[in-house]
Each structure stands twice: as structure tokens, then as C-alpha cells.
Enzyme design. Sequence first.
Site, short mmCIF file in Angstrom:
data_model
loop_
_atom_site.label_atom_id
_atom_site.label_comp_id
_atom_site.label_asym_id
_atom_site.label_seq_id
_atom_site.Cartn_x
_atom_site.Cartn_y
_atom_site.Cartn_z
N ASN A 191 84.23 24.51 85.01
CA ASN A 191 84.62 25.91 84.83
C ASN A 191 83.76 26.59 83.78
O ASN A 191 82.70 26.08 83.40
CB ASN A 191 86.10 25.98 84.43
CG ASN A 191 86.33 25.38 83.06
OD1 ASN A 191 85.81 24.30 82.76
ND2 ASN A 191 87.11 26.04 82.23
N LEU A 192 84.23 27.68 83.28
CA LEU A 192 83.51 28.45 82.27
C LEU A 192 83.22 27.64 81.02
O LEU A 192 82.18 27.79 80.40
CB LEU A 192 84.34 29.68 81.90
CG LEU A 192 83.82 30.54 80.75
CD1 LEU A 192 82.51 31.17 81.12
CD2 LEU A 192 84.84 31.59 80.37
N CYS A 193 84.15 26.78 80.62
CA CYS A 193 84.02 26.06 79.35
C CYS A 193 83.87 24.55 79.53
O CYS A 193 84.04 23.80 78.56
CB CYS A 193 85.20 26.38 78.44
SG CYS A 193 85.45 28.15 78.16
N GLU B 155 85.64 22.13 80.78
CA GLU B 155 86.70 21.12 80.63
C GLU B 155 87.50 20.90 81.92
O GLU B 155 88.27 19.94 82.00
CB GLU B 155 87.67 21.51 79.50
CG GLU B 155 88.72 22.53 79.84
CD GLU B 155 88.25 23.97 79.70
OE1 GLU B 155 89.09 24.86 79.61
OE2 GLU B 155 87.02 24.18 79.68
#
Length: 949
Positions: free
Chosen positions: A582-584, A586
Site C-alpha cells: 500500500n501507500l506505506c 505495511e
Amino acid sequence: MERALVTIVSAGKAAQAAPPNQLTVVRRDGNSTAFDPTKISVALSKAFLAVEGSEAGASHRVRDLIADLTAKVVDALTGRGRHSVQVEDIQDQVELALMRAGEHQVARAYVLYREERAKARTPENAAELSTSDSTNNTPARPVINVRAADGSTTPLDVDRLRVIVAEAAAGLDAVDAELILDETLGSCYDGIAQHEVELALVMAARGYVETEPEYSYAAARLLLDQIRRETLGRVHGEARQASQADMATAYVDYFPQYIQTGIDAGLLDPELATFDLAKLAAAIKPERDLNFAFLGLQTLYDRYLLHIDKTRFELPQAFFLRVAMGISLKEEHREDRAIEFYELLSSMRFMSSTPTLFNSGTTRPQLSSCFLTTVDDDLSGIFAGIRNNALLAKYSGGLGNDWTPVRGIGAKIRGTNGESQGVVPFLKIANDTAVAVNQGGKRKGAVCAYLETWHMDIEEFLDLRKNTGDERRRTHDMNTANWVPDLFLQRVESGGDWTLFSPDEVPDLHDLYGAAFKTAYENYEHKADQGEIRVFRRVKAVDLWRRMLTVLFETGHPWITFKDACNLRSPQQHDGVVHSSNLCTEITLNTTVDETAVCNLGSVNLVAHLTDTGLDAELLKRTVKTAVRMLDNVIDVNFYTTPESERANQRHRPVGLGLMGFADALFALRIPYSSDAAVAFADSSMEQISYHAIEASSDLAAERGRYQTYEGSLWSQGILPIDSLELLRQARNGDLTVDTSKQLDWDALRGKVLREGMRNSNVLAIAPTATISNICGVSQSIEPIYRNLFVKSNMSGEFTVANPYLVADLKARGLWDQVMVSDLKYHDGILSQIDRVPADLQELYATAFEMDPLWLVKAASRRQKWLDQAQSLNLYMTAPSGKALDELYRSAWRYGLKTTYYLRSQSATHVEKSTLQGTDGRLNAVPVALPEPTGAVCSIEDPDCEACQ
């Protein structure tokens, strides 16, 4: 550069080459002590600070001069062959050195200071000072009238200000209420507006945060008074104010009216009015409003508390209770569950993610944090993916896009008989969409694009974040990440070639991993050699790897994430493939064109579960059990903006429980981050969270039923996250360096999962937590401390942050003073350059850039073995080199990590060298010129970086 490393107190180093260790100082009481040159440096520093202000602490001239003067004083004292000196002798030499250097003003300040101290030491003056009444000598203040919003004026109510300031200082031993009050009154003028009085109170308190962290709590409480005035006036329809003491009854009266106000404004779900509001109001704990530090409460005010035309009508405890009610809507005993959830949130033992806090209980309850999509390889699929990005981002979702299926440059377009321009032009559109859809101004829309390493466009993909080249092929606002198969790194290590393909000619590679990927990939390489593949290119694997690392250092992107580790350890490998994170980085969930993976996040506040001996296991178990129930509830009350996201979330029900406050916990336990003990604590703390989270999901399965795709999952086979490590080890032929030790009874839990099943396909993921950790006043996620004193930037402004653990230790050792503050500013909050800080404190409070990043990898490896998803892991390097980067990222792969996040070199965010007072925060934002960053372009607290929000 070397000049910049000279510190005030290091002036004694050169002098100590002489024999000062044989010299003793005879004190005024007749006792003797060892001669310490650093005390001369400190005395000189204080004199310069008194005359020239805080700017002296950042002046190279002053620091070099102090070093020179200290050396001369030491030479004068030790050059006479004496074995002892009087205190007055030392002071005389300091005066003489200052006069000879032409620093007459500083010398005069030093003389006056000596005279004042001498006078204070006489018994009669000490008695006079202790019995004097300062109020008798204070001139009467002029009358000050305060202007209300309607233009009317009333005299300034100094008595009420005194009450409010006294409440703000209550229980804060280091906070001087009179000092705040005097400074506030000194800032007021006749005709001052009411909101300016409130601002003056806050500014008076927060100006002292850099020298005393407790003033952050005092500033928060003064801001709270402002919030109470604004909020109570909006809800009750008339001007109202209340002290903290009034809130025990005021909350009870306010809460039902607050709910009705929100419903009438179209902001709150009318269903909230059907709760027993009196019962809920009685459960509110007003005293918890006092637990915020200033950054946390200001962030809450700016971004989370509901407002009507920018006038807030939501108080902090009402905010927590509203979120709890929204999550409880479908519970059988709604009030009891809402109170249970409120208790967890308001105590800050657990905090839901930002979308849940934004939207729970509202008319558009989009509560999920992360969305992962796969973009199909045709125009309708591409623009459907971009449209979905906009819809998902509108209500605070962070996005991860799998772009690997889109054909590469030069691939044939059958419909037009032309050639493709590749994936990059479409990534540019996705980038601009993220900028355009910014979640109503609450935070920037944010997306990360993933591309697999064998894609034909991988080299252009690496350049997307560069500041040079064709702007039409650059995406400055979008994150990017490499989706790296094990085979590529094995080719790097063996010195082999690597072949790039267009996915339209090798469509199954996208869905394969492990041994199956290797077989298919090598088969396609053979076909390419036989002329059966139209578009391909061969490169040296190590050359591409070097370029990946070089661009990562230069731009901070693309991040390095590992496809095989994500898939081989996925509990859901029977029902699809993990194509991206995802964006980060995790979240590791399956995606297809028809299913958008969704994850609902929240984090345990680790430091809130500490005792003197370690984690409170029983309290942690209760927290995790309630937290998992809250996260599971999100799935059922959620507002889905696309059918693809609703379909996936209802079928698989994944959640992601993480943690924050890890660095705080280490400080409290006196464990340096760079140590085996810290790695062991990362292991044991994550093991407990993982055990209780899996147990809680299994309990929910017994109560509510298993998730739809449970059968065939690793869970259904009795393979827990700790067991799935063996699958990865086998796929890599044993090439895996992971500790597999455990402390809890996993056999019992394995049996329970086999009996009861699981409510959620995935349970664990460690998110960055930057904003919710600000609210809770703890360190971010699993991050090491960034600086011990720095200016933190986010969308609420700039805020002075001092490490309270360090300040307490320095106070205990008599080392916390203005000179220490000046030194911390000068050295960007790093202790290793400040000689008078003891070595044990330098080790305990070492900052992110002072430690070997391999310690971060080792700790992350211990956590990863307990996680069914991944963790947002930033890596820090002071002076990256090609060799160091290569070793670090290959270690991350070999230690079994699924993903990595930002590579951070020295940040653009530094402590302002002149002074921090009056420059931090939105209330009085002053532009500050900051040095340019080196290396990765994302600063540690970049307000424009979604990952930092």
C-alpha cells in the site's frame, strides 16, 4: 564543516592535554573537588547568552572564542605549578580573559552575576529575599478592555485568567503559572480581541517548551480553554466559558446537545441520537482532556474535531465517544460497547487510524485506511483504476496501485496496430489525480505505484521522481516502489543477466512467485533467445540493482519491497496473489481487477502498557482483544466508495493491528535502540501483540462466524505466521537469516484456530502512525527517535519537540540549563557532540542517524516473524555509499523482511539555530530558512508527505 562540530563544552578538551587532572578546586565551604574545565566553558556560555541572546549558541565566532578563552584560563591556572586553586581565582581569570579579548559587555555581565551571587550568599540578604512581597513593588497595570466578536468591550478578567493558568499548571511541577500570566498580560493591550487574549496565553506557555517539556502540557490546557469557549458557544447558541473544574457537569449537559447539533448540521449519523445519551455522557472522563501535549491537541483541533463553518462544536472527549459510538452501531449492547471503546481511545492505550477518527459516526463513515488495486491493461481498465483512486482518496484512503499488467514501451496495440508509450504517461495522470483529490483539505491525496522488476519500463519507472528530464514523464507527488522477486536478487548475487519483458507477452509472470515464477521466467528468457518474444531487453542484474539503489538515495524512491516474502507467507495464497503493498508498505493483501483490497488499521500504544519490569501482559491482552473487535466492526459499518472494495472487504475481512511508542518504551526501560536487548524487546512485545490479536480474531469467529474464504487458507491448515517462515526458508533453499525462538504457548493457539477458525484473513500490520502518535504524545510507530530537540512540521504547523525522557535524566544529573538547550540546537538534537553529556545517556538517546541501520533491520526481522502482513520500516543512513546500501538492502531481504519504506539521509527539518521561542506552530508561523536536504528528498516530518501524516 569541522568548525560546525565545535561545541561549547568541548573547549576543555585541548586544555586537558595539560595536567589539570592533578589540580583541585577549594570550594567556599572548605571542601575540595576535581578541577573540571567544562565548567569554565559553561560559565562563559551563560555570560554570552545573557548578553547576546540565544543567537550566541549558534554562532561559530562565539563558540570558537569560548573554546579559546577556556583554554587560556586553563593554561593560566595550571601553568604556575599549583595543585589547588580557589573558586575566586578561577572567576578572576575568566574576567581577565574576557577583558583581554575585548568582550567588555560580556565581562560586565559576568561581574554583575558574581556580585549578585555574592550578595545572595549573605544571611541577611537571603532572609530579605525570602520574605519580600513582590506585589508591593509591582506598579499598577493599566486597565485593559477586551473586544468581543460583536464589537462590545469589557474589562479584561484577570482573575479568570489566573484561574485558567493555575489549572493549566496544576500537577506540572516545572511550570510557573505566574510566569505565564505575567507574560500574557505583558502581551495584552487596550482593545485587544478576545481570541488574541487566548492566543497570548498559549504563546506564553509554549515559548518555554524548549527549556521545559512540561510547558507543552500547560500550553495544551490553555488551548483547551479556547476550544471550550468556541465549542460550548456553538452548541449552546450563546457565549459560554468553563474552567476544567466545571467540565465534570458541563460535559453531561453538553453531550446530548452536541449530538443534536451535529445531526442538524448533516454531519453526524442520525442513528447516534438513538443511543442512551445520558448513560454515555455519564461515562465521559473530563480529566483525560489534560493528557494532551500541545502538538497533540493542536493537531486534534486543526484536523479532527468537527466544525460548522470552521467553528468547532466537538470537545476532545466527545470526539473519542463519537468515534466509539460509530464503531458500535451494529453491536447488540451498543452503549456498553461504546463505553468500552471510548475507554480504550480516551486512555490512549489504543488509537484508531486517521480515517476512522475522521469519519466514524458521521454520515459518510469511510473508516478504512488502505486500498490496494490492480490496474488492467486496456484504456477502460486504466481509467477505471484512476477513477477509483479519486473515489477512494476522497474520504481519506491511502492507495497502493499495482501497475505491472500495463504493457511496456514498444508493445503492440492491436486495436490501432500502433506501439504503446508504456506505463509512465498513465502514472502521470494518476499523480495529478492524487493532487486534485485532497480529502477536503484534511490531508493530501496519496498514492504509491508499484512495478515489478522485470517490467520493460522499469528503468523509466526509476526516474519518475527525478527533478530533471521531461516533466511529462515525472511524478513529483506520487510515491513509487519496486516489487522485487527473489530471482532478481539471486541473479544479482550470482552476477547473472536479467531480462525485461512487456507483460502482454508474459502475462502469467504477474501472478507467479517462488519456484513457479523461476520456471516460467527462465522459459520466457529461452523464448526470447529463440525469437518468440517481440519486446524484451537484457541487462546485467547487478547494474540494474545499482541503479535502483542510486535512484533510491537520490530521490527517496522507488522503495524496495519483496514479492516472494509477501506471497509465500500470505495466509491467503489459496485465493489469489499479493501484487503490491500500500501507500506505506505495511499492507500485503491480494488484489485483482475485480477486488480492491481494503485494510482497517489501529495501533497499540506500547508505552501505555509498561510497568517497572516490562509489559503488563494482562492489560495488553485486554487492549488487544477490544482493539481487534473495534477493527472488525469497522468492516460492517464502513461506507464503501467502490463495489470492488466492498466485495473484497466483506469476503476476507482483513484488519491491521500495529503499535506505536516503541522508542518511548525503550527509554522507559533504559534500553538503547542499538542493542541486543532492544531487538529482544521488539521480538517479545510483538509476540504478545500477535498472540492476543490472533486469539481475539478466533474468539470473534466463534461468536460471529469465520470469514468467507477461510477454508484453504494457511490458518485453516494450522499454519500461523511464525510457521510460515518455513515456507519462505524452503523456497530460498535455506538462505534466510531469521530467529525463530518463541516464548508463548503457540501450540494451544494453533489448536484454537483450527477449532474456531478466524474472523479475519489478516490481523497484524505496523503502520507509520505519525499523526495518531502525535495525538497520543508518543514516538512514531517503531521508529527510533529522530532528534532530542527539533522543530516538527506537519499540516498543523511547526512545533518545538524536546525529548522529555532526556530532559528528566539531564535534570537529575544537574546538566539541564540554557547552555544545554543551546548545544542541542546547535547539534540538531544529537548528544554525541556534547562532551558533558555522560556516555550512558549518549548511548540511550542516540538518534536515528547515529545508529547502524542494521539494528533496525534486526529488530524488524524479529517483528516480521509474528506478522501476517508487514511493517512500515524506515531506514536511516548518515552517509550512504553504494556498498553500504547494497549490504543494507540485501540484509533486509535475507533477514526475511517483506517490505522497506523510506531511505532517509539527513533531513531538511533542523532545529532553528537562533531560537525556537515564538516560531513554532500555526498560531505564530514564521518562515524559517532551512538547509537543503542531502540524499532522500522526503524529510522526516515533511508536511507534504502523506506518509508523515
